[in-house]
Scaffold this motif. Structure first.
Motif, PDB file in Angstrom:
ATOM      1  N   GLY A 156      44.655  25.178  48.328  1.00 32.67           N
ATOM      2  CA  GLY A 156      44.815  26.151  46.792  1.00 32.67           C
ATOM      3  C   GLY A 156      46.211  25.414  46.215  1.00 32.67           C
ATOM      4  N   ARG A 157      46.877  24.567  46.693  1.00 34.26           N
ATOM      5  CA  ARG A 157      47.996  24.096  45.948  1.00 34.26           C
ATOM      6  C   ARG A 157      47.716  23.007  45.064  1.00 34.26           C
ATOM      7  N   GLY A 158      46.355  22.364  44.874  1.00 38.14           N
ATOM      8  CA  GLY A 158      46.073  21.234  43.964  1.00 38.14           C
ATOM      9  C   GLY A 158      46.173  19.925  44.518  1.00 38.14           C
ATOM     10  N   VAL A 159      45.818  18.915  44.082  1.00 45.01           N
ATOM     11  CA  VAL A 159      45.878  17.618  44.604  1.00 45.01           C
ATOM     12  C   VAL A 159      47.250  17.012  44.784  1.00 45.01           C
ATOM     13  N   PRO A 160      47.433  16.555  45.967  1.00 47.29           N
ATOM     14  CA  PRO A 160      48.831  15.830  46.160  1.00 47.29           C
ATOM     15  C   PRO A 160      49.565  15.004  45.001  1.00 47.29           C
ATOM     16  N   GLU A 161      48.424  14.149  44.455  1.00 48.35           N
ATOM     17  CA  GLU A 161      49.402  13.329  43.513  1.00 48.35           C
ATOM     18  C   GLU A 161      49.956  13.970  42.298  1.00 48.35           C
ATOM     19  N   LEU A 162      49.013  14.854  41.700  1.00 45.05           N
ATOM     20  CA  LEU A 162      49.846  15.821  40.752  1.00 45.05           C
ATOM     21  C   LEU A 162      51.163  16.434  40.985  1.00 45.05           C
ATOM     22  N   ARG A 163      50.937  16.967  42.174  1.00 49.38           N
ATOM     23  CA  ARG A 163      52.192  17.946  42.700  1.00 49.38           C
ATOM     24  C   ARG A 163      53.309  16.913  42.899  1.00 49.38           C
ATOM     25  N   GLU A 164      53.191  15.798  43.201  1.00 49.69           N
ATOM     26  CA  GLU A 164      54.214  14.772  43.345  1.00 49.69           C
ATOM     27  C   GLU A 164      54.756  14.245  42.034  1.00 49.69           C
ATOM     28  N   ALA A 165      53.803  14.156  41.155  1.00 52.91           N
ATOM     29  CA  ALA A 165      54.243  13.476  39.998  1.00 52.91           C
ATOM     30  C   ALA A 165      54.857  14.459  38.960  1.00 52.91           C
ATOM     31  N   LEU A 166      54.582  15.711  39.159  1.00 53.32           N
ATOM     32  CA  LEU A 166      55.049  16.840  38.604  1.00 53.32           C
ATOM     33  C   LEU A 166      56.589  16.880  39.028  1.00 53.32           C
ATOM     34  N   ILE A 185      48.861  24.209  41.286  1.00 57.35           N
ATOM     35  CA  ILE A 185      48.176  23.615  40.200  1.00 57.35           C
ATOM     36  C   ILE A 185      47.281  25.126  39.902  1.00 57.35           C
ATOM     37  N   CYS A 186      47.513  25.343  38.541  1.00 53.50           N
ATOM     38  CA  CYS A 186      46.646  26.634  38.045  1.00 53.50           C
ATOM     39  C   CYS A 186      45.993  26.166  36.737  1.00 53.50           C
ATOM     40  N   ASN A 187      45.208  27.179  36.263  1.00 52.98           N
ATOM     41  CA  ASN A 187      44.447  27.034  35.118  1.00 52.98           C
ATOM     42  C   ASN A 187      45.462  27.771  33.891  1.00 52.98           C
ATOM     43  N   ALA A 344      46.689  31.068  48.490  1.00 55.84           N
ATOM     44  CA  ALA A 344      45.609  31.707  49.047  1.00 55.84           C
ATOM     45  C   ALA A 344      44.987  32.365  47.773  1.00 55.84           C
ATOM     46  N   ALA A 345      45.782  33.014  47.129  1.00 54.12           N
ATOM     47  CA  ALA A 345      45.183  33.737  45.708  1.00 54.12           C
ATOM     48  C   ALA A 345      44.474  32.982  44.936  1.00 54.12           C
ATOM     49  N   LYS A 346      45.051  31.599  44.611  1.00 55.65           N
ATOM     50  CA  LYS A 346      44.326  30.616  43.945  1.00 55.65           C
ATOM     51  C   LYS A 346      42.827  30.218  44.447  1.00 55.65           C
ATOM     52  N   VAL A 347      42.761  29.980  45.940  1.00 58.63           N
ATOM     53  CA  VAL A 347      41.383  29.803  46.365  1.00 58.63           C
ATOM     54  C   VAL A 347      40.611  30.785  46.169  1.00 58.63           C
ATOM     55  N   LEU A 348      41.090  32.126  46.497  1.00 59.79           N
ATOM     56  CA  LEU A 348      40.095  33.311  46.305  1.00 59.79           C
ATOM     57  C   LEU A 348      39.798  33.391  44.783  1.00 59.79           C
ATOM     58  N   ALA A 349      40.674  32.988  43.636  1.00 62.03           N
ATOM     59  CA  ALA A 349      40.209  33.210  42.394  1.00 62.03           C
ATOM     60  C   ALA A 349      39.301  32.179  41.804  1.00 62.03           C
ATOM     61  N   ASP A 350      39.466  30.726  42.370  1.00 63.25           N
ATOM     62  CA  ASP A 350      38.380  29.817  41.814  1.00 63.25           C
ATOM     63  C   ASP A 350      37.995  28.623  42.609  1.00 63.25           C
ATOM     64  N   ARG A 351      38.724  28.765  43.828  1.00 59.88           N
ATOM     65  CA  ARG A 351      38.828  27.515  44.998  1.00 59.88           C
ATOM     66  C   ARG A 351      39.288  26.255  44.292  1.00 59.88           C
ATOM     67  N   GLY A 352      39.921  26.569  43.233  1.00 66.67           N
ATOM     68  CA  GLY A 352      41.031  25.334  42.822  1.00 66.67           C
ATOM     69  C   GLY A 352      40.515  24.808  41.574  1.00 66.67           C
ATOM     70  N   SER A 353      41.561  24.440  40.860  1.00 65.29           N
ATOM     71  CA  SER A 353      41.301  23.714  39.549  1.00 65.29           C
ATOM     72  C   SER A 353      40.504  22.472  39.590  1.00 65.29           C
ATOM     73  N   PRO A 354      40.079  21.882  38.440  1.00 63.42           N
ATOM     74  CA  PRO A 354      39.307  20.850  38.482  1.00 63.42           C
ATOM     75  C   PRO A 354      40.158  19.457  39.030  1.00 63.42           C
ATOM     76  N   VAL A 355      39.382  18.752  39.921  1.00 65.99           N
ATOM     77  CA  VAL A 355      39.982  17.679  40.554  1.00 65.99           C
ATOM     78  C   VAL A 355      40.442  16.516  39.465  1.00 65.99           C
ATOM     79  N   ILE A 356      39.290  15.970  38.744  1.00 65.85           N
ATOM     80  CA  ILE A 356      39.425  15.032  37.849  1.00 65.85           C
ATOM     81  C   ILE A 356      40.635  15.221  36.932  1.00 65.85           C
ATOM     82  N   GLU A 357      40.651  16.206  36.293  1.00 65.05           N
ATOM     83  CA  GLU A 357      41.659  16.581  35.162  1.00 65.05           C
ATOM     84  C   GLU A 357      43.074  16.592  35.948  1.00 65.05           C
ATOM     85  N   GLN A 358      43.107  16.997  37.193  1.00 65.79           N
ATOM     86  CA  GLN A 358      44.485  16.915  37.804  1.00 65.79           C
ATOM     87  C   GLN A 358      44.820  15.408  38.042  1.00 65.79           C
TER      88      GLN A 358
END
Length: 479
Positions: A156-166, A185-187, A344-358
């Motif tokens: 639910g946290r998002g792709v590692p590449e974007l988290r590191e870049a942020l 990462i969220c919408n 966990a709340a993010k996963v329950l909401a939508d299974r994660g934000s779109p990967v290509i955009e991240q």
């Protein structure tokens, strides 16, 4: 089935019905159907029509019948023949009114939807300046180089590449103290505050404090739905009044400390330290909405609060004001004790934000394109801010601008003789969209003011809008 009677075939793309027993030539029926679709707005300007052979085959008629229909519509200006044999819609007609007996309006659909000649509505960045070429390069890089497993479900946290870049970006530019494991990462910010309120309620929070005035309608509604009390904390010229926060008995507070929305105040170093002492003493959480800190014009950068107390502050960022809200890219730097529950709340909401955009945004950040885009846009918005301030000085010198040193909006306080709602209503009658501060107050009291969102407007439009407002205000004063 035979070809007699009515043919309701779609002919691939077009809804054309042919009645072979009605006595009307087939090419006339095709003309009428396509003409009606254009006039009703179902076929828009630039839409490509099927080739004559394909349409003829789909309708079960000779190609000459379709050619004759197309030629007539070209002659009438509804269609245009393009190089390569393509036929496209050349005319755009406003939709016919719902009342079949009424005459269709001649106003362009976009103008009718907008409703205003000029709109100072807040919350819109200039999406026409989106760096398409640079973004496309990042998309191509992602599609060419990303390992296959990145396109599967992630945590639910998002792709590692974007988290590191942020983390690299915010630690460098905003002075945060963030690590990739604590980034979610969220919408956009709207989902961030939704997830946070769910988790705060899960952890036993009973009351959430918001700045007053505040734009955070999402937090008000979501907190009430989660069973939390909402209390407003008054805002002064330098941001939230910390003494009132001590009296609020809140378990969390949402702040915009670097550029208070809408007043534009900056929370002082002393006040920031006091807010952090309050959070540590109560075991409370501070939600830092850092919505537009990248745009500053007349002041030095103001660092994020999160770097001072990462165990008590949730840092929220978004690409909505810097790139485009349609990307729906947002992120949170979450205190370690809340990360698992927020993910966990993010996963329950939508299974994660779109990967290509991240991944695209990660590449965009890493290559320095985000920094270049901001350097290009700061002088653009500065000129528009200056045009607004100059027009106010010329046409409405008794309005008092505030929060002008940064961001994409300015608040102008009204003199006591002007009632905010009356000014907003009069402005609308003159084709000017503008909002007052009043609807964003929690307690419902305070001086009248107007919010000028100038980011998407050119300098000429800004000057014209202020002139319209001056006319509206003279009308209010005259009445």
């Amino acid at each position: 089935m035979g070809r007699s009677g009515t043919n309701s075939g779609l002919a691939e793309d077009l809804l054309i019905e042919l009645n072979r027993d009605g006595g009307v030539p087939l090419h006339r029926q095709i003309e009428a159907s396509i003409r009606a679709s254009i006039r009703a707005g179902r076929l828009r300007t630039g839409a490509s029509l099927p080739p004559t052979r394909a349409l003829a085959a789909g309708l079960g008629v000779s190609r000459g019948v379709v050619v004759e229909a197309y030629q007539q519509l070209v002659a009438e200006g509804y269609l245009a023949s393009r190089s390569g044999g393509y036929t496209q819609v050349a005319a755009s007609m406003p939709p016919v009114a719902a009342d079949a007996g009424s005459t269709a309006s001649t106003v362009r659909p976009a103008a009718r939807r907008a409703g205003f000649r000029i709109d100072f509505g807040y919350g819109r960045t200039d999406v026409s300046q989106f760096p398409r070429a640079a973004w496309l390069r990042s998309i191509r890089t992602v599609l060419a180089t990303t390992p296959n497993d990145r396109f599967a479900y992630l945590d639910g946290r998002g792709v590692p590449e974007l988290r590191e870049a942020l983390c690299d970006y915010h630690n460098r530019v905003r002075g945060t103290s963030s690590v990739p494991d604590n980034v979610v990462i969220c919408n956009g910010y709207a989902q961030a505050i939704s997830l946070l309120i769910q988790v705060l309620a899960l952890h036993g929070a009973r009351r959430i404090a918001l700045e007053d005035p505040s734009s955070d309608d999402d937090a008000r509604v979501l907190a009430a739905a989660a069973g939390l009390d909402v209390v407003g904390i008054p805002v002064g010229p330098d941001g939230v009044q910390v003494d009132a926060l001590h009296r609020a008995d809140a378990d969390a507070v949402v702040l915009t400390p670097s550029h208070q929305w809408p007043t534009g105040g900056v929370l002082s170093a002393t006040a920031r330290a006091e807010v952090i002492r309050w959070a540590k003493h109560r075991g409370a959480i501070v939600v830092e909405d850092d919505y537009d800190a990248e745009y500053r014009y007349d002041r030095s950068p103001v660092g994020a609060m999160q770097g001072l107390a990462p165990d008590h502050i949730v840092y929220c960022g978004t690409a909505s004001k810097t790139l485009a809200p349609g990307l729906r890219l947002g992120w949170m730097v979450v205190p370690p004790q809340l990360v698992a529950d927020v993910a966990a709340a993010k996963v329950l909401a939508d299974r994660g934000s779109p990967v290509i955009e991240q991944l695209t945004f990660a590449d965009f950040l890493t290559r320095g394109e985000f920094d270049r885009h901001l350097r290009r846009m700061r002088p653009v918005y500065r000129r528009r801010r200056n045009a607004l301030l100059g027009a106010l000085r010329t046409h409405l010198p008794d309005l008092e601008p505030a929060g002008i040193a940064a961001g994409q909006h300015v608040v102008a306080w009204l003199p006591p003789d002007l009632e905010e709602a009356a000014v907003v209503t009069a402005a609308a009658r003159h084709g000017l969209g503008i909002k007052g501060v009043g609807p964003y107050r929690i307690a419902g009291t305070g001086p009248g003011g107007l919010i000028f969102g100038y980011a998407p407007l050119g300098e000429t439009a800004i000057a014209e809008g202020v002139a319209l407002l001056a006319t509206a205000i003279r009308e209010v004063r005259g009445s």
